[in-house]
Design an enzyme around this catalytic site. Structure first.
Site, PDB file in Angstrom:
ATOM      1  N   HIS A   1       0.427  -1.312  -0.022  1.00 37.27           N
ATOM      2  CA  HIS A   1      -0.419   0.047  -0.085  1.00 37.27           C
ATOM      3  C   HIS A   1       0.863   1.449   0.100  1.00 37.27           C
ATOM      4  O   HIS A   1       2.065   1.362   0.986  1.00 37.27           O
ATOM      5  CB  HIS A   1      -0.946  -0.189   1.295  1.00 37.27           C
ATOM      6  CG  HIS A   1      -1.656   1.230   1.195  1.00 37.27           C
ATOM      7  ND1 HIS A   1      -2.263   1.532   2.633  1.00 37.27           N
ATOM      8  CD2 HIS A   1      -2.261   1.169   0.598  1.00 37.27           C
ATOM      9  CE1 HIS A   1      -2.933   2.565   2.124  1.00 37.27           C
ATOM     10  NE2 HIS A   1      -3.184   2.523   0.834  1.00 37.27           N
TER      11      HIS A   1
ATOM     12  N   HIS B   1       7.967  19.620 -13.404  1.00 42.33           N
ATOM     13  CA  HIS B   1       8.245  18.764 -14.063  1.00 42.33           C
ATOM     14  C   HIS B   1       9.736  18.337 -12.813  1.00 42.33           C
ATOM     15  O   HIS B   1      10.754  17.430 -13.498  1.00 42.33           O
ATOM     16  CB  HIS B   1       8.946  18.440 -15.198  1.00 42.33           C
ATOM     17  CG  HIS B   1       9.343  18.164 -16.520  1.00 42.33           C
ATOM     18  ND1 HIS B   1       8.554  17.092 -16.350  1.00 42.33           N
ATOM     19  CD2 HIS B   1      10.609  17.456 -16.523  1.00 42.33           C
ATOM     20  CE1 HIS B   1       9.244  15.955 -17.190  1.00 42.33           C
ATOM     21  NE2 HIS B   1      10.046  16.468 -17.069  1.00 42.33           N
TER      22      HIS B   1
ATOM     23  N   TYR C   1       6.459  15.278 -21.626  1.00 39.79           N
ATOM     24  CA  TYR C   1       5.888  15.197 -19.710  1.00 39.79           C
ATOM     25  C   TYR C   1       4.916  13.476 -19.591  1.00 39.79           C
ATOM     26  O   TYR C   1       3.796  14.127 -19.231  1.00 39.79           O
ATOM     27  CB  TYR C   1       4.810  16.490 -19.731  1.00 39.79           C
ATOM     28  CG  TYR C   1       6.019  16.991 -20.244  1.00 39.79           C
ATOM     29  CD1 TYR C   1       6.735  17.571 -19.034  1.00 39.79           C
ATOM     30  CD2 TYR C   1       6.106  18.155 -20.995  1.00 39.79           C
ATOM     31  CE1 TYR C   1       7.703  18.727 -18.853  1.00 39.79           C
ATOM     32  CE2 TYR C   1       6.960  19.323 -20.829  1.00 39.79           C
ATOM     33  CZ  TYR C   1       7.598  19.814 -20.225  1.00 39.79           C
ATOM     34  OH  TYR C   1       8.653  20.601 -19.705  1.00 39.79           O
TER      35      TYR C   1
END
Length: 139
Positions: free
Chosen positions: A20, A106, A128
């Site tokens: 998780h 970014h 991207y």
């Protein structure tokens, strides 16, 4: 022989061993991947496999509770960004679970991807076209 969609052994093992909140990055052909992070290189040539093909297979095999993208993705490559959002909406509908969506610059994205359990490199050449998936639970 494995019967389900995902037959790549490295990816299959990765999905089976995620816990998780573990993170996995699926990226375009140009994202820098440091030697300290496991690289699963699927890229064959420009565009093969595509970012969306890889995302679809990943979503078919793993439970996702969150995604992180670069802010620039939406403005520089809006069509692919919208296509990814549509895939995520479809996944939410199938599973009945919400997928949290967040954005970083970014530069912050590149830094964050270094914390991933693995980075899966596609042949995608759209700027991207990168996403970090955060593992959820099926219960």
């Amino acid at each position: 022989m494995k019967k389900s969609t995902l037959i790549n052994s490295e990816l299959s093992y990765l999905v089976a061993t995620l816990g998780h909140t573990d993170e996995v990055t699926i990226c375009d052909a140009g994202l820098p991947i440091p030697p300290s992070v496991q690289r699963i290189d699927l890229a064959l040539t420009h565009g093969v496999p595509s970012f969306l093909q890889t995302v679809r297979v990943w979503l078919s095999e793993s439970q996702v509770e969150g995604v992180i993208m670069a802010e620039e993705f939406a403005s520089v490559s809006p069509q692919l960004h919208e296509a990814l959002l549509a895939e995520l909406a479809s996944e939410q509908e199938k599973t009945g679970k919400t997928i949290a969506i967040s954005y970083l610059s970014h530069e912050e994205f590149k830094s964050r991807s270094q914390q991933s359990r693995a980075v899966v490199r596609t042949g995608e050449c759209t700027p991207y076209a990168n996403v970090i998936f955060q593992a959820g639970v099926v219960f």
